[in-house]
Design an enzyme around this catalytic site. Structure first.
Site, PDB file in Angstrom:
ATOM      1  CG  ASP A  85      -2.117   0.987   0.982  1.00  0.00           C
ATOM      2  OD1 ASP A  85      -3.039   0.936   2.140  1.00  0.00           O
ATOM      3  OD2 ASP A  85      -2.032   1.666   0.092  1.00  0.00           O
ATOM      4  CD  GLU A 107      -5.867   2.591   2.296  1.00  0.00           C
ATOM      5  OE1 GLU A 107      -5.763   3.425   3.362  1.00  0.00           O
ATOM      6  OE2 GLU A 107      -5.448   2.827   1.153  1.00  0.00           O
TER       7      GLU A 107
HETATM    8  O1  DER Z   1      -5.716   6.729   0.693  1.00  0.00           O
HETATM    9  C1  DER Z   1      -4.501   5.984   0.858  1.00  0.00           C
HETATM   10  O2  DER Z   1      -4.191   5.792   2.084  1.00  0.00           O
HETATM   11  C2  DER Z   1      -3.487   5.951  -0.045  1.00  0.00           C
HETATM   12  O3  DER Z   1      -2.832   4.775   0.035  1.00  0.00           O
HETATM   13  C3  DER Z   1      -2.585   7.153   0.051  1.00  0.00           C
HETATM   14  O4  DER Z   1      -2.002   7.112   1.214  1.00  0.00           O
HETATM   15  C4  DER Z   1      -1.430   7.067  -1.220  1.00  0.00           C
HETATM   16  O5  DER Z   1      -2.172   7.558  -2.372  1.00  0.00           O
HETATM   17  P1  DER Z   1      -1.263   7.816  -3.518  1.00  0.00           P
HETATM   18  O6  DER Z   1      -0.340   6.564  -3.945  1.00  0.00           O
HETATM   19  O7  DER Z   1      -2.050   8.034  -4.684  1.00  0.00           O
HETATM   20  O8  DER Z   1      -0.320   8.985  -3.224  1.00  0.00           O
END
Ligand code: DER
Length: 223
Positions: A85, A107
């Site tokens: 993530d 998440e």
């Molecule tokens: O919403 C979330 O937690 C996403 O993982 C964010 O933290 C990262 O999003 P990006 O990769 O579009 O910057």
């Protein structure tokens, strides 16, 4: 290298952390989208590269299913080897601010299933102290005003994110003006406030490793 190219770099690098034939935990966001693209390429070469995925959002589920990946419900697995993530911010201890994509609750649930959390991020996400990025907090709608007042007590300014309802039917309050120097304590405290579903500080579920996209290539930070 553009930010998009850095995201592609780390999205591809994350494949090395996926055990072939395993079920992989997948987060949400534009950097994770690059991981999903890389996964798609791997599946073209080896249809069994992953046995399936547990997803943290409708958005990621749709992208994974488009590749033919079997998406399993979190409650049907007892554990995952790895969760991939992104983050809105990550500090030098692997603690993160997440929730820019409004998927923070699922998440955190999927992250809890995984032995290892592999964070993929471009270098702009690495910070000394968490809190410059507005902190996302998933809140039961009727508690929004009182949660905003509670953050005001801490010097934070909370604002309901317009036009956003989470996959769980709740709203998001984004809080600016905080300096989160003790992420674990902060997460524990705010989690107890009535009406708070999830606070976007990931300290209990901090990253095990961060693949950081930099102009010099991918830097691997171990926590
Ligand atoms: O919403 C979330 O937690 C996403 O993982 C964010 O933290 C990262 O999003 P990006 O990769 O579009 O910057």
């Amino acid at each position: 290298l553009t930010q998009d190219q850095l995201k592609t770099l780390v999205g591809q690098a994350a494949l090395q952390y996926v055990t072939p034939g395993s079920i992989v935990g997948v987060g949400t966001g534009s950097t994770v989208d690059k991981f999903i693209d890389a996964l798609g390429e791997a599946l073209k070469k080896d249809a069994g590269f992953v046995a399936g995925a547990v997803s943290s959002s409708v958005r990621s589920t749709q992208r994974l299913q488009a590749l033919g990946v079997k998406v399993l419900e979190a409650e049907t697995v007892t554990g995952l080897g790895v969760y991939i993530d992104g983050a809105d911010e990550i500090d030098h201890g692997g603690h993160m601010v997440k929730g820019g994509g409004a998927a923070l609750t699922r998440e955190k649930i999927v992250a809890e299933l995984a032995e290892r959390f592999v964070c993929i991020a471009d270098e702009s996400k690495l910070v000394g102290t968490l809190g410059k990025f507005p902190l996302p907090v998933e809140v039961i709608p009727m508690a929004a005003a009182q949660v905003i007042r509670a953050f005001a007590q801490l010097g934070g300014t909370g604002k309901v994110r317009e036009g956003v309802t989470t996959d769980n039917g709740n709203i998001i309050v984004d809080v600016t003006g905080l300096q989160i120097s003790q992420p674990a304590e902060f997460e524990r405290d705010v989690n107890q406030w009535p009406g708070v579903v999830t606070v976007g500080v990931f300290a209990r579920n901090k990253a095990s490793v961060c693949l950081l996209g930099t102009a010099e290539g991918v830097k691997t930070l171990n926590f």
